[in-house]
Design a protein around this motif. Structure first.
Motif, PDB file in Angstrom:
ATOM      1  N   THR A  95       0.956  -1.420   0.133  1.00 49.31           N
ATOM      2  CA  THR A  95      -0.078  -0.075  -0.227  1.00 49.31           C
ATOM      3  C   THR A  95       0.481   1.638   0.340  1.00 49.31           C
ATOM      4  O   THR A  95       0.122   1.669  -0.257  1.00 49.31           O
ATOM      5  N   ARG A  99       0.247   6.228  -5.578  1.00 49.79           N
ATOM      6  CA  ARG A  99      -0.647   6.938  -6.395  1.00 49.79           C
ATOM      7  C   ARG A  99      -2.045   5.926  -5.736  1.00 49.79           C
ATOM      8  O   ARG A  99      -3.148   6.616  -6.107  1.00 49.79           O
ATOM      9  N   ASN A 100      -1.425   6.119  -4.022  1.00 50.35           N
ATOM     10  CA  ASN A 100      -2.741   5.444  -2.700  1.00 50.35           C
ATOM     11  C   ASN A 100      -2.695   6.977  -2.610  1.00 50.35           C
ATOM     12  O   ASN A 100      -3.182   6.697  -0.982  1.00 50.35           O
ATOM     13  N   GLY A 217      -5.572   6.220   2.421  1.00 53.10           N
ATOM     14  CA  GLY A 217      -5.889   5.313   1.435  1.00 53.10           C
ATOM     15  C   GLY A 217      -5.224   3.693   1.071  1.00 53.10           C
ATOM     16  O   GLY A 217      -4.850   3.083   1.826  1.00 53.10           O
ATOM     17  N   THR A 218      -6.572   3.474  -0.222  1.00 47.37           N
ATOM     18  CA  THR A 218      -6.394   2.328  -0.184  1.00 47.37           C
ATOM     19  C   THR A 218      -6.236   2.158  -1.644  1.00 47.37           C
ATOM     20  O   THR A 218      -6.116   3.274  -2.496  1.00 47.37           O
ATOM     21  N   ARG A 219      -6.130   0.690  -2.568  1.00 46.39           N
ATOM     22  CA  ARG A 219      -6.023   0.537  -3.656  1.00 46.39           C
ATOM     23  C   ARG A 219      -6.922   0.971  -4.803  1.00 46.39           C
ATOM     24  O   ARG A 219      -7.048   1.499  -5.318  1.00 46.39           O
ATOM     25  N   GLN A 222      -7.740   6.720  -2.843  1.00 45.76           N
ATOM     26  CA  GLN A 222      -6.560   7.685  -2.567  1.00 45.76           C
ATOM     27  C   GLN A 222      -7.251   8.245  -1.367  1.00 45.76           C
ATOM     28  O   GLN A 222      -7.988   8.599  -1.096  1.00 45.76           O
ATOM     29  N   VAL A 226      -1.047   7.048   4.003  1.00 47.85           N
ATOM     30  CA  VAL A 226      -1.185   5.246   3.550  1.00 47.85           C
ATOM     31  C   VAL A 226      -0.114   4.926   4.898  1.00 47.85           C
ATOM     32  O   VAL A 226       0.990   4.720   5.638  1.00 47.85           O
TER      33      VAL A 226
END
Ligand code: A2P
Length: 233
Positions: A95, A99-100, A217-219, A222, A226
């Protein structure tokens, strides 16, 4: 699990409890900075998650590890020599990837112990610096020699580096735990935070951030922070 046996090209021991391994990287081995892979020594049931410390552009894979004398994997892994092979999973995940996180201005990476590992990969990746105005690290360890492997590298590649040593009287820098002072520095408007450390640290710091208005945030969604839950530092 799909794995490959990769030749070890370098081994560096820093302390009685910390070492680093490099292996060859096959041309088709791809990953994103901040991710982890599974590592083992040939026994299927003894694979462990290790963050990759090299960058996707490097022509080697690098891993940073503790040595646990009676640990099922690290008791053997610590004796590995150049020319030996280790088993590495080809599917990487994690994670702690850029991008997350929602766009922001200041990136803060907070790590305890070997939890610094995924951040070394991100600090070696030019994309990290393209997305943020400043890139900053806090790294907490118990004793000064535990900073040896990456202290200079982090100093040279960040806007702010706060090394923290919590159990060493000869340290004249920051001695407080990250959870005791960091939250006052952060603002969810412009700061983006990555966490990687012991389970207690991840839990305590996530709670402080959530209470301060940060969103995990997760996949799929966002967020403004994280945390890596896949392994314990
Ligand atoms: P401390 O020495 O005060 O426990 P460990 O070796 O136990 O994983 O710890 C590595 C570093 O992370 C140490 O500096 C330790 O501080 C710090 N640490 C451990 N747990 C927490 C936590 N829950 N919150 C903040 N810092 C922590």
């Amino acid at each position: 699990m799909s794995t490959e046996f990769l030749e070890v090209t370098e081994v560096e021991h820093y302390t009685d409890t910390l070492f680093r391994i490099r292996t060859v990287k096959p041309d088709d081995y791809t990953f994103t900075a901040g991710e982890f892979a599974m590592i083992g020594m040939g026994d299927d049931d003894l694979m462990r998650a290790y963050s990759i410390t090299s960058s996707p552009a490097n022509n080697f894979l690098e891993f940073y590890s503790i040595k646990v004398q009676d640990g099922p994997l690290t008791s053997r892994l610590q004796h590995i020599k150049v020319g030996d092979e280790i088993e590495v999973g080809t599917r990487t995940t994690g994670t702690l990837v850029l991008r997350n996180l929602q766009p922001g201005q200041r990136l803060w990476m907070l790590g305890t112990g070997t939890g610094i590992a995924p951040f070394i990969s991100l600090l070696r990746d030019p994309d990290t610096y393209k997305e943020y105005d400043s890139v900053n690290v806090m790294w907490s360890v118990r004793a000064i020699p535990e900073l040896d492997a990456y202290k200079q590298f982090i100093e040279d590649n960040t806007d702010n580096f706060i090394p923290i040593v919590t159990r060493d009287d000869s340290w004249d820098g920051e001695r407080r735990r990250i959870t005791e002072f960091a939250i006052e520095i952060f603002n969810p408007e412009h700061d983006r935070i990555m966490l990687c450390g012991s389970m207690d640290f991840n839990r305590d710091m996530s709670e402080l951030l959530t209470n301060a208005g940060f969103v995990e945030g997760t996949r799929k969604n966002q967020g403004t922070f994280v945390v890596e839950k896949a392994f314990v530092s």
